[in-house]
Design a protein around this motif. Structure first.
Motif, PDB file in Angstrom:
ATOM      1  N   PRO A  88      34.849  43.850  36.381  1.00 51.99           N
ATOM      2  CA  PRO A  88      34.285  42.632  35.796  1.00 51.99           C
ATOM      3  C   PRO A  88      33.465  41.821  36.797  1.00 51.99           C
ATOM      4  O   PRO A  88      32.468  41.205  36.414  1.00 51.99           O
ATOM      5  CB  PRO A  88      35.521  41.863  35.331  1.00 51.99           C
ATOM      6  CG  PRO A  88      36.497  42.932  34.985  1.00 51.99           C
ATOM      7  CD  PRO A  88      36.285  43.994  36.043  1.00 51.99           C
ATOM      8  N   THR A  91      29.624  42.072  37.065  1.00 51.04           N
ATOM      9  CA  THR A  91      28.761  41.475  36.054  1.00 51.04           C
ATOM     10  C   THR A  91      27.714  40.586  36.708  1.00 51.04           C
ATOM     11  O   THR A  91      28.041  39.668  37.461  1.00 51.04           O
ATOM     12  CB  THR A  91      29.583  40.664  35.050  1.00 51.04           C
ATOM     13  OG1 THR A  91      30.458  41.539  34.329  1.00 51.04           O
ATOM     14  CG2 THR A  91      28.670  39.948  34.056  1.00 51.04           C
ATOM     15  N   SER A 120      33.224  44.351  30.843  1.00 54.29           N
ATOM     16  CA  SER A 120      34.316  43.680  30.158  1.00 54.29           C
ATOM     17  C   SER A 120      35.660  44.182  30.669  1.00 54.29           C
ATOM     18  O   SER A 120      35.788  45.312  31.154  1.00 54.29           O
ATOM     19  CB  SER A 120      34.219  43.901  28.646  1.00 54.29           C
ATOM     20  OG  SER A 120      34.383  45.275  28.317  1.00 54.29           O
ATOM     21  N   SER A 121      36.670  43.335  30.551  1.00 53.90           N
ATOM     22  CA  SER A 121      38.011  43.690  30.993  1.00 53.90           C
ATOM     23  C   SER A 121      38.876  44.183  29.856  1.00 53.90           C
ATOM     24  O   SER A 121      39.940  44.741  30.062  1.00 53.90           O
ATOM     25  CB  SER A 121      38.676  42.501  31.679  1.00 53.90           C
ATOM     26  OG  SER A 121      38.749  41.396  30.799  1.00 53.90           O
TER      27      SER A 121
END
Length: 121
Positions: A88, A91, A120-121
């Motif tokens: 993440p 990003t 995304s996590s």
């Protein structure tokens, strides 16, 4: 007139992979070093990876070592960034950078418009 155009950004889940590409076009004599930088909202733009003119030497930010690989294809005037094991914190908007020698032997630094990478996590 020189342009750098990035492609390959997108949305990926943590642990996934993406490959970014940057193509140089226009009139110029040669391309020297090329690299990738990234900028997250509210943060400074930071170096991710660089590669020398012949591709013989690379340099990576500590945060991406072992996960990202930079490469270039001088026949195509492109530089790529293979990103594996994305997190993440990766990003950001990723920007292509190149040192370009003009037809008149003037060296200038160019930047691409950026491509968004969201993990995304």
């Amino acid at each position: 007139q020189v342009q750098l155009v990035e492609s390959g950004g997108g949305l990926v889940q943590a642990g996934g992979s993406l490959k970014l590409s940057c193509a140089a076009s226009g009139s110029f004599r040669s391309i020297n070093a090329m690299g990738w930088y990234r900028q997250a909202p509210g943060k400074q733009r930071e170096l991710v990876a660089t590669v020398t003119s012949r591709g013989g030497s690379t340099n990576y930010a500590d945060s991406v070592k072992g996960r990202f690989t930079i490469s270039r294809d001088n026949a195509e005037n492109t530089v790529a960034l293979q990103m594996n094991g994305l997190k993440p914190e990766d990003t950001a908007v990723y920007y292509c950078n190149a040192g370009i020698l003009s037809v008149d032997y003037i060296s200038k630094t160019y930047w691409g418009q950026g491509t968004q990478v969201t993990v995304s996590s």
